[in-house]
Design an enzyme around this catalytic site. Structure first.
Site, short mmCIF file in Angstrom:
data_model
loop_
_atom_site.label_atom_id
_atom_site.label_comp_id
_atom_site.label_asym_id
_atom_site.label_seq_id
_atom_site.Cartn_x
_atom_site.Cartn_y
_atom_site.Cartn_z
N ARG A 161 0.87 -1.18 0.00
CA ARG A 161 0.00 0.00 0.00
C ARG A 161 0.91 1.23 0.00
O ARG A 161 1.77 1.36 0.87
CB ARG A 161 -0.85 0.00 1.26
CG ARG A 161 -1.65 1.27 1.38
CD ARG A 161 -2.39 1.34 2.67
NE ARG A 161 -3.20 2.53 2.68
CZ ARG A 161 -3.40 3.27 3.74
NH1 ARG A 161 -2.86 2.95 4.89
NH2 ARG A 161 -4.16 4.33 3.68
N GLU A 184 -9.42 -3.70 1.89
CA GLU A 184 -8.33 -3.08 1.14
C GLU A 184 -7.22 -4.07 0.83
O GLU A 184 -6.61 -4.03 -0.23
CB GLU A 184 -7.79 -1.87 1.94
CG GLU A 184 -8.76 -0.70 1.88
CD GLU A 184 -8.54 0.34 2.95
OE1 GLU A 184 -8.85 0.05 4.13
OE2 GLU A 184 -8.05 1.43 2.63
#
Ligand code: ADP
Length: 419
Positions: A109, A402
């Site tokens: 990320r 996510e």
């Protein structure tokens, strides 16, 4: 556009690498998940907290094969390198080591990708240099992401590493939504514009909502409300973001756990001139000591609701301000989209707080919005509708994921999918 392998069937030949390690490196923590992309199952998850302190802690949970009790290590973990090595040891102890030929890639990320990164990207030296160039616009986030990438590269130099950017989903915003109305030369010289964040979540939730509604996302106009400790709204038309509430940094927009969201920018110079505060002090005030915590001392919505139910006025005021801002964004994005098919709640507060959902939608009947009290009260980890049958616009709760989205996008880019 890369097609994320979020849902549907993925056929991966058994002999090909099929695992993806997802790393989310924060300033003092590293979260990791190892996924098997053949069935998108989670094999192991872990968290290293308080890196650099005496009280560091690693919590690791094996989920494969029915799972096991979480294991914990405590005691100082000096830096991200030590954190990642400790995580790798825990994975190896479960037979899931990073040296496994089954590992296809590591997905990172990365918070800020600027305007350049509109897609998940295989990390090269040049890509890493560009992520570093963005540090001035993401000083709190990108440095930790970069450390995580370098450490993972050192552990497995031969393995593809992919950056999945929080900003990527929002790069489709038109200039009319992305630009601030300030001197254009100054803005461009300092790359000042609205980038938006939480994009991985907004992308995932938009896609899952289309599945829930059984309609192609190209046809849908959605207002997505990601309400976690950080919170953001986005307007999504035909699967593309057309507006979002966070801006140059994640400070703009909704009232959050510790961030103010929208304020008059003149508040900052007022505080400098009248209260003698420095830029850094105001930064801390608006990012860490404002929002719900600034208004009532608590940032956990469960605690705030408990206090409201006991008649606590400060908590009630904080709740009302939070809801008022949410309503404003629902209205604004309804106008931006022109027509709304669904308003979607996600993340910690959005998925779990029935009172927030009820209050945010209350009184919006003229916009075609309503919540069914019984459906709203249901607790579930599944995507679901909470609007009554008669409502013109659907109201949905769609849990975000996510890590799965990062793994899917990473694997779509590097995995050898055998169709
Ligand atoms: P982040 O990823 O931004 O840290 P999350 O999406 O995990 O945040 O959301 C965390 C927040 O969700 C908590 O601060 C709390 O306010 C809220 N939350 C979690 N569980 C519940 C619940 N059962 N009811 C109400 N709010 C909840």
């Amino acid at each position: 556009m890369t097609t994320p392998i979020g849902e549907g069937t993925t056929t991966v030949a058994p002999e090909l690498p099929h695992r993806v390690l997802v790393l989310n490196s924060g300033s003092s923590s590293v979260k990791y998940q190892l996924l098997d992309m053949r069935d998108r199952s989670r094999l192991a998850v872990g968290l290293v907290e308080r890196i650099g302190e005496e009280t560091s802690r690693l919590t690791h949970t094996l989920l494969e094969g029915g799972g096991a009790e979480p294991r914990e290590r405590t005691g100082r973990i000096a830096d991200h390198e030590e954190a990642l090595k400790a995580a790798a040891e825990e994975l190896a102890a479960d037979g899931l080591g990073l040296d496994s030929p089954e590992l296809a890639a590591i997905g990172h990320r990365v918070v800020h990708g600027g305007l350049r990164f509109t897609e998940p990207t295989v990390i090269t030296d040049e890509v890493l240099a560009e992520i570093e160039r963005l540090v001035p616009v993401a000083p709190l986030h990108n440095p930790a992401n970069i450390t995580g990438i370098r450490t993972a590269q050192a552990l497995r130099p031969d393995l593809p590493q992919v950056a999945v950017f929080d900003t990527a989903f929002h790069t489709t915003m038109p200039e009319s939504a992305a630009r601030y109305a300030i001197d254009i030369e100054t803005a461009d010289a300092h790359r000042i514009r609205r980038y938006g964040f939480h994009g991985t979540s907004h992308a995932y939730v938009s896609r899952r909502t289309a599945e829930l509604l059984g309609r192609p996302r190209e046809e849908l106009s959605l207002v997505v409300l990601h309400l976690g400790n950080g919170a953001s709204a986005s307007a999504v038309a035909g699967g593309r973001c057309v507006d979002t509430s966070m801006g140059l940094t994640p400070l703009e927009g909704l009232v959050m756990g510790t961030r103010s969201g929208d304020i008059d920018p003149a508040v900052t110079f007022h505080l400098m001139r009248v209260a003698g505060m420095s830029a850094d002090e105001i930064d801390v005030l608006l990012n860490k000591k404002s929002g719900l915590v600034g208004l009532c001392g608590d940032n956990d919505m469960r605690e705030i609701r408990r206090r409201v139910d006991e008649g606590d006025e400060r908590a009630a005021l904080a709740f009302d301000i939070y809801i008022h801002r949410l309503k404003k964004y629902i209205g604004a994005y309804s106008a931006v989209l022109g027509r709304v098919d669904a308003v979607v709640f996600t993340a910690g507060v959005g998925e779990n707080s029935a009172p927030v959902r009820e209050a945010a939608i209350a009184g919006l009947e003229e916009l075609g919005l309503a919540v069914d009290a019984d459906l709203n009260a249901v607790r579930s980890g599944e995507p679901r509708l909470i609007s009554p049958n008669y409502a013109r616009v659907a109201v949905a709760v769609v849990p975000t994921d996510e890590e799965l989205e990062i793994a899917g996008q990473t694997f779509a880019l590097v995995g050898q999918v055998d169709n």
